[in-house]
Scaffold this active site. Structure first.
Site, PDB file in Angstrom:
ATOM      1  CG  LEU A 108      -1.848  -1.250   1.232  1.00 31.50           C
ATOM      2  CD1 LEU A 108      -2.286  -1.619   2.637  1.00 31.50           C
ATOM      3  CD2 LEU A 108      -3.041  -0.975   0.329  1.00 31.50           C
ATOM      4  N   PRO A 109       0.273   2.408  -0.388  1.00 31.58           N
ATOM      5  CG  PRO A 109      -1.000   3.900  -1.640  1.00 31.58           C
ATOM      6  CD  PRO A 109      -1.094   2.617  -0.874  1.00 31.58           C
ATOM      7  CB  THR A 139       8.058   2.406   1.924  1.00 25.50           C
ATOM      8  OG1 THR A 139       8.638   1.504   0.993  1.00 25.50           O
ATOM      9  CG2 THR A 139       9.151   3.131   2.693  1.00 25.50           C
ATOM     10  CE  LYS A 214      11.700   1.444  -0.003  1.00 27.42           C
ATOM     11  NZ  LYS A 214      12.136   1.232  -1.364  1.00 27.42           N
ATOM     12  CE  LYS A 289       5.505   6.441   0.949  1.00 24.34           C
ATOM     13  NZ  LYS A 289       5.739   5.025   0.904  1.00 24.34           N
TER      14      LYS A 289
HETATM   15  P1  NAD Z   1       0.542   2.542  -5.959  1.00 21.66           P
HETATM   16  O1  NAD Z   1      -0.049   3.813  -5.487  1.00 21.66           O
HETATM   17  O2  NAD Z   1       0.790   2.348  -7.409  1.00 21.66           O
HETATM   18  O3  NAD Z   1      -0.360   1.301  -5.466  1.00 21.66           O
HETATM   19  C1  NAD Z   1      -0.998   1.238  -4.234  1.00 21.66           C
HETATM   20  C2  NAD Z   1      -2.282   0.451  -4.395  1.00 21.66           C
HETATM   21  O4  NAD Z   1      -2.926   0.368  -3.104  1.00 21.66           O
HETATM   22  C3  NAD Z   1      -3.281   1.113  -5.344  1.00 21.66           C
HETATM   23  O5  NAD Z   1      -3.718   0.185  -6.316  1.00 21.66           O
HETATM   24  C4  NAD Z   1      -4.406   1.565  -4.431  1.00 21.66           C
HETATM   25  O6  NAD Z   1      -5.674   1.543  -5.065  1.00 21.66           O
HETATM   26  C5  NAD Z   1      -4.311   0.531  -3.311  1.00 21.66           C
HETATM   27  N1  NAD Z   1      -4.957   0.997  -2.076  1.00 21.66           N
HETATM   28  C6  NAD Z   1      -4.775   2.150  -1.422  1.00 21.66           C
HETATM   29  N2  NAD Z   1      -5.567   2.220  -0.337  1.00 21.66           N
HETATM   30  C7  NAD Z   1      -6.262   1.063  -0.308  1.00 21.66           C
HETATM   31  C8  NAD Z   1      -7.245   0.529   0.573  1.00 21.66           C
HETATM   32  N3  NAD Z   1      -7.677   1.219   1.636  1.00 21.66           N
HETATM   33  N4  NAD Z   1      -7.760  -0.679   0.295  1.00 21.66           N
HETATM   34  C9  NAD Z   1      -7.336  -1.371  -0.793  1.00 21.66           C
HETATM   35  N5  NAD Z   1      -6.394  -0.933  -1.658  1.00 21.66           N
HETATM   36  C10 NAD Z   1      -5.875   0.278  -1.415  1.00 21.66           C
HETATM   37  O7  NAD Z   1       1.886   2.350  -5.122  1.00 21.66           O
HETATM   38  P2  NAD Z   1       3.165   1.478  -5.539  1.00 21.66           P
HETATM   39  O8  NAD Z   1       4.022   2.295  -6.442  1.00 21.66           O
HETATM   40  O9  NAD Z   1       2.719   0.118  -5.926  1.00 21.66           O
HETATM   41  O10 NAD Z   1       3.922   1.420  -4.125  1.00 21.66           O
HETATM   42  C11 NAD Z   1       3.442   0.642  -3.049  1.00 21.66           C
HETATM   43  C12 NAD Z   1       4.434   0.764  -1.896  1.00 21.66           C
HETATM   44  O11 NAD Z   1       5.714   0.275  -2.333  1.00 21.66           O
HETATM   45  C13 NAD Z   1       4.668   2.194  -1.414  1.00 21.66           C
HETATM   46  O12 NAD Z   1       4.811   2.202  -0.029  1.00 21.66           O
HETATM   47  C14 NAD Z   1       5.957   2.604  -2.106  1.00 21.66           C
HETATM   48  O13 NAD Z   1       6.650   3.594  -1.349  1.00 21.66           O
HETATM   49  C15 NAD Z   1       6.703   1.281  -2.161  1.00 21.66           C
HETATM   50  N6  NAD Z   1       7.652   1.122  -3.278  1.00 21.66           N
HETATM   51  C16 NAD Z   1       7.314   1.467  -4.554  1.00 21.66           C
HETATM   52  C17 NAD Z   1       8.240   1.296  -5.588  1.00 21.66           C
HETATM   53  C18 NAD Z   1       7.919   1.679  -7.015  1.00 21.66           C
HETATM   54  O14 NAD Z   1       8.839   1.664  -7.862  1.00 21.66           O
HETATM   55  N7  NAD Z   1       6.672   1.991  -7.353  1.00 21.66           N
HETATM   56  C19 NAD Z   1       9.495   0.758  -5.311  1.00 21.66           C
HETATM   57  C20 NAD Z   1       9.805   0.382  -4.005  1.00 21.66           C
HETATM   58  C21 NAD Z   1       8.869   0.564  -3.006  1.00 21.66           C
END
Ligand code: NAD
Length: 341
Positions: A108-109, A139, A214, A289
């Site tokens: 999740l975000p 994260t 992280k 964030k």
């Molecule tokens: P994203 O925003 O693309 O995906 C998050 C998903 O969570 C979305 O599909 C959203 O609809 C869902 N969501 C949010 N609230 C919700 C709820 N209450 N119930 C159900 N679903 C819900 O984010 P991401 O890029 O996939 O990143 C996810 C995590 O991984 C973050 O913490 C980010 O910091 C970390 N991260 C991301 C990357 C990257 O390259 N994107 C790399 C390393 C770490």
């Protein structure tokens, strides 16, 4: 050589060859057995997955590809439908996921989303089984991780934090690095699943330690991405070809993951967000964030972070100027439009 000696030699060679073949078969059988035994516990049981965004969708799909029953949920319907078409089953809310699966992964975000998904009205804790294993790969603030972990313990479940590094291509190719905090036994159980989605799995200490590592990593990443964007922009204004500049830097002392694997200039590398109008990838608002979390940790420990503070201000300005949902490598697009004052 006498015929009988020659025949004995041939027979011996044949025995050795057969032994080698059966050794090879045995080795391959043992490798298969090892792989099966590391995943069989979970393969018998469904795995829950909540959060099918840029990262989570790939991760959940890799579990399906590995032959598992995967029960997914996201608040958005489009990614859920895509996963359903890839072979996952769908749950209506996080509670429904936890009811059907004793292994639940969340991606999740940020902290508020994790609180809602775990402890909200229809959250995981509502129907969590005793003995379940929760893996949060988001994260988030380590304090929130510990808060969720304590609630899981009250319900007789175990939890690990397992934030990732590697970006969307590593998520797609099951090459992520998982940075895990939690008890040894919870780590060992989680590791079996994490290896289906990643290449490196590190046990960093107790619950929350994964988040601490992280945050340090992303503080470095936020700084190096801006540094790379700044340097690439300067080089191009000096008339240099960006690919040539990147080639030289990538075998020289200025090299970093940002220059090598995720170069922010469009066209230097294919298949990454900078060559796709900065769509997908890791949103600038998520980097902001992470820098906020890192700087909070720096404040708590009285650690000096002059570059981190500056990087955070820059990502803040980017987000205010409409780059919030673009990949964070749009730092190059942002900086290339600026003039030195
Ligand atoms: P994203 O925003 O693309 O995906 C998050 C998903 O969570 C979305 O599909 C959203 O609809 C869902 N969501 C949010 N609230 C919700 C709820 N209450 N119930 C159900 N679903 C819900 O984010 P991401 O890029 O996939 O990143 C996810 C995590 O991984 C973050 O913490 C980010 O910091 C970390 N991260 C991301 C990357 C990257 O390259 N994107 C790399 C390393 C770490």
């Amino acid at each position: 050589m006498k015929y009988s000696t020659f025949a004995t030699l041939l027979a011996t060679l044949r025995t050795v060859t057969l032994a080698c073949d059966s050794y090879r078969n045995m080795a391959s059988f043992l490798a298969k057995l090892r792989r099966f035994s590391t995943t069989s516990v979970a393969r018998n049981q469904p795995i829950g997955f909540v959060g099918l965004g840029n990262m989570g969708a790939h991760m959940a799909r890799n579990l399906v590809k590995a032959g598992h029953r995967v029960i997914v949920h996201d608040k958005e319907s489009a990614p859920v439908e895509e996963l359903r078409q890839s072979g996952a089953e769908v749950a209506t809310n996080p509670a429904h996921v936890a009811e059907q699966s004793k292994h639940v992964i969340t991606m999740l975000p940020s902290s508020p989303h994790v609180r809602e998904v775990y402890a909200g009205e229809n959250g995981i804790f509502k129907s969590l089984h005793s003995g379940s294993l929760l893996i949060d790969s988001s994260t988030i603030d380590p304090a929130v991780t510990k808060e969720m972990g304590a609630m899981a313990t009250e319900k007789g479940a175990r939890m690990v934090d397992a934030p990732v590094s590697g970006g969307i291509t590593a998520a797609r190719d099951a090459l992520l690095t998982f940075i895990v905090g939690g008890s040894k036994d919870a780590f060992e159980d989680a590791e079996k699943l994490l290896k289906l989605m990643g290449k490196n799995v590190f046990h960093c200490g107790s619950l929350g330690a994964g988040q601490a590592v992280k945050l340090c990593n992303n503080l470095m990443l936020g700084i190096t991405m801006f540094g790379t964007a700044e340097v690439m922009n300067l080089g191009m204004r000096l008339g240099l070809d960006p690919k040539l500049l990147a080639d030289v830097i990538n075998v020289s002392s200025g090299q970093s993951w940002s220059s090598l694997k995720y170069n922010p200039v469009p066209g230097v590398l294919d298949g990454i967000p900078s060559s796709n109008n900065y769509q997908g990838g890791f949103a600038s608002k998520l980097m902001l964030k992470d820098l906020g979390l890192a700087l909070n940790a720096a404040k708590d420990t009285s650690s000096a972070t002059p570059l981190g503070s500056l990087a955070m201000q820059l990502y803040q300005i980017m987000c205010d100027q409409g780059f919030d949902s673009k990949d964070f490598s749009s730092a190059y697009q942002f900086i290339s439009k600026k003039e030195r004052v």
